[in-house]
Design a protein around this motif. Structure first.
Motif, short mmCIF file in Angstrom:
data_model
loop_
_atom_site.label_atom_id
_atom_site.label_comp_id
_atom_site.label_asym_id
_atom_site.label_seq_id
_atom_site.Cartn_x
_atom_site.Cartn_y
_atom_site.Cartn_z
N TYR A 1 63.80 42.83 181.59
CA TYR A 1 64.18 43.75 180.52
C TYR A 1 64.07 43.11 179.14
O TYR A 1 63.98 43.82 178.13
CB TYR A 1 65.60 44.27 180.74
CG TYR A 1 65.65 45.47 181.65
CD1 TYR A 1 65.16 46.71 181.22
CD2 TYR A 1 66.15 45.37 182.94
CE1 TYR A 1 65.19 47.81 182.06
CE2 TYR A 1 66.18 46.47 183.79
CZ TYR A 1 65.70 47.69 183.34
OH TYR A 1 65.72 48.77 184.18
N GLN A 2 64.06 41.79 179.09
CA GLN A 2 63.85 41.13 177.80
C GLN A 2 62.44 41.35 177.28
O GLN A 2 62.17 41.20 176.09
CB GLN A 2 64.13 39.63 177.94
CG GLN A 2 65.58 39.27 178.19
CD GLN A 2 66.50 39.75 177.08
OE1 GLN A 2 66.20 39.60 175.90
NE2 GLN A 2 67.62 40.35 177.47
N THR A 3 61.53 41.70 178.18
CA THR A 3 60.14 41.92 177.77
C THR A 3 59.86 43.37 177.40
O THR A 3 58.74 43.70 177.01
CB THR A 3 59.18 41.51 178.91
OG1 THR A 3 59.37 42.40 180.03
CG2 THR A 3 59.45 40.07 179.36
N LEU A 4 60.87 44.27 177.53
CA LEU A 4 60.67 45.69 177.27
C LEU A 4 61.38 46.12 176.00
O LEU A 4 62.43 45.59 175.64
CB LEU A 4 61.19 46.53 178.44
CG LEU A 4 60.54 46.30 179.80
CD1 LEU A 4 61.19 47.20 180.84
CD2 LEU A 4 59.04 46.56 179.75
N ASP A 5 60.77 47.10 175.34
CA ASP A 5 61.38 47.73 174.18
C ASP A 5 61.82 49.13 174.60
O ASP A 5 60.99 49.95 175.02
CB ASP A 5 60.37 47.82 173.03
CG ASP A 5 61.00 48.33 171.74
OD1 ASP A 5 62.05 49.01 171.81
OD2 ASP A 5 60.45 48.06 170.67
N PRO B 1 56.73 52.27 174.88
CA PRO B 1 56.18 51.74 176.13
C PRO B 1 55.50 50.38 175.91
O PRO B 1 55.05 50.07 174.82
CB PRO B 1 55.15 52.81 176.53
CG PRO B 1 54.75 53.45 175.25
CD PRO B 1 55.97 53.43 174.37
N LYS B 2 55.45 49.61 176.96
CA LYS B 2 54.81 48.29 176.89
C LYS B 2 53.31 48.43 176.71
O LYS B 2 52.66 47.67 175.98
CB LYS B 2 55.12 47.48 178.16
CG LYS B 2 54.61 46.05 178.13
CD LYS B 2 55.04 45.28 179.35
CE LYS B 2 54.54 43.85 179.32
NZ LYS B 2 55.08 43.08 178.20
N TRP B 3 52.73 49.41 177.41
CA TRP B 3 51.29 49.64 177.32
C TRP B 3 51.05 51.02 176.69
O TRP B 3 51.66 52.00 177.09
CB TRP B 3 50.64 49.59 178.71
CG TRP B 3 50.95 48.33 179.46
CD1 TRP B 3 51.77 48.20 180.55
CD2 TRP B 3 50.47 47.01 179.18
NE1 TRP B 3 51.83 46.91 180.97
CE2 TRP B 3 51.02 46.14 180.15
CE3 TRP B 3 49.61 46.49 178.21
CZ2 TRP B 3 50.75 44.78 180.16
CZ3 TRP B 3 49.35 45.13 178.23
CH2 TRP B 3 49.91 44.29 179.19
#
Length: 318
Positions: A68-72, A76-78
């Motif tokens: 979850y640290q890699t998500l905003d 969306p991530k992509w």
């Protein structure tokens, strides 16, 4: 000669019946075993599984925390072509047929049958509830009224509001379903794709006449003359020659497309997808009419099989 003394230490266990064997499995008073295990054995195995599952849950929680640290949460991530939904929006219509026939796209009713008409009207009322706001209703703090083709300030979104100007595509007018001579209002919306910008048509980049009809080409040319051409245009037509004869005149409310001030979608609070109400003014009755509606922008590709950039439904009024 066999050792008789050694054989005295072994005695054959008694033969137990099914019920006696089951009772002994539940509790054996001679060995103090419950379900085949002693108390200390049960304590060890329970402690093992408690520690095992605590470690497993902790490991899983640590991985999820890192993930979850890699998500905003706001984006969306992509995005666009890198995402699963891609960068080609689809078109949706309302009201939808009953869920009992989920694969159907047929809007079939009899204007004099109040019970049948009521279903379609209620579906539209539920769909339009977020859009029907009067002066006493407070909108989200970042929702503002925008002029045509005027982009909102950062963090703000333009209001989409169904007003009296949408007549007859209003609840009090029955959305046209009760009109004994006219036809219904079908609402179209463009599917939301994060950070997607339309590439608007102008007189210099119009496709060939085999792709775009002359009526839309003329509308774009006229709109460009008054600097009003920046919109995702919408057309609805009969799919076949017979359908084109039976569909009758069509009116688009409030505009013949989705205005530029509603793009791009960036998951803003209070954002509502823009709508176009398509009023079929005099469709032929008693005949099934196949209808295809398309959204028009330079970066929208039409594909009937994958339902990209267009939507198909049937209309039948008894």
């Amino acid at each position: 000669m066999a050792d008789k003394k050694g054989s005295e230490f072994y005695t054959r266990p008694p033969v137990l019946g099914k019920w006696e064997g089951f009772r002994q499995f539940l509790w054996n008073p001679e060995t103090s075993q419950f379900l085949g295990r002693t108390g200390s054995s049960w304590g060890k195995i329970i402690l093992f599984y408690i520690l095992f599952y605590i470690a497993l849950i902790g490991f899983f929680a640590a991985l999820m925390a890192v993930f979850y640290q890699t998500l905003d949460p706001t984006k969306p991530k992509w995005e666009l072509e890198k995402s699963l939904i891609g960068n080609n929006p689809g078109l949706g219509f309302r009201p939808m047929p009953p869920e009992s026939n989920v694969e159907s796209t047929l809007i079939w009713y009899k204007s004099s049958d109040k019970g049948n008409v009521n279903y379609w009207q209620e579906e539209l009322r539920k769909f339009l509830k977020p859009y029907e706001r009067d002066d006493t209703t407070t909108a989200a703090p970042n929702v503002i009224q925008c002029a045509k083709h005027q982009s909102p300030p950062p963090g703000k979104v333009c209001e989409v509001r169904v007003t009296s100007k949408w007549h007859p595509c209003l609840s009090e007018a029955g959305f046209g379903f009760e009109d004994e001579k006219g036809g219904p209002c079908i609402f179209l919306k463009l599917n939301k794709i994060y950070n997607w910008y339309p590439e608007y048509y102008n007189t210099s980049n119009l496709p060939g006449s085999d792709q775009m009809n002359e009526y839309l080409r003329r509308d774009i040319e006229e709109a460009q003359n008054i600097h009003q051409h920046e919109m995702v245009w919408v057309t609805c037509e009969g799919e076949n020659p017979a359908d084109k004869e039976n569909i009758g005149p069509i009116r688009y409310i409030p505009h013949k497309g989705f205005m530029s001030q509603y793009f791009p979608f960036k998951n803003q609070e209070g954002y509502l997808s823009p709508l176009v109400a398509v009023h079929f003014e005099q469709p032929k009755r008693g005949i099934l009419i196949n209808i295809e509606c398309k959204a028009w922008a330079k970066n929208i590709i039409h594909d009937r099989v994958d339902r990209r950039g267009s939507v198909h439904f049937e209309l039948m009024i008894d």
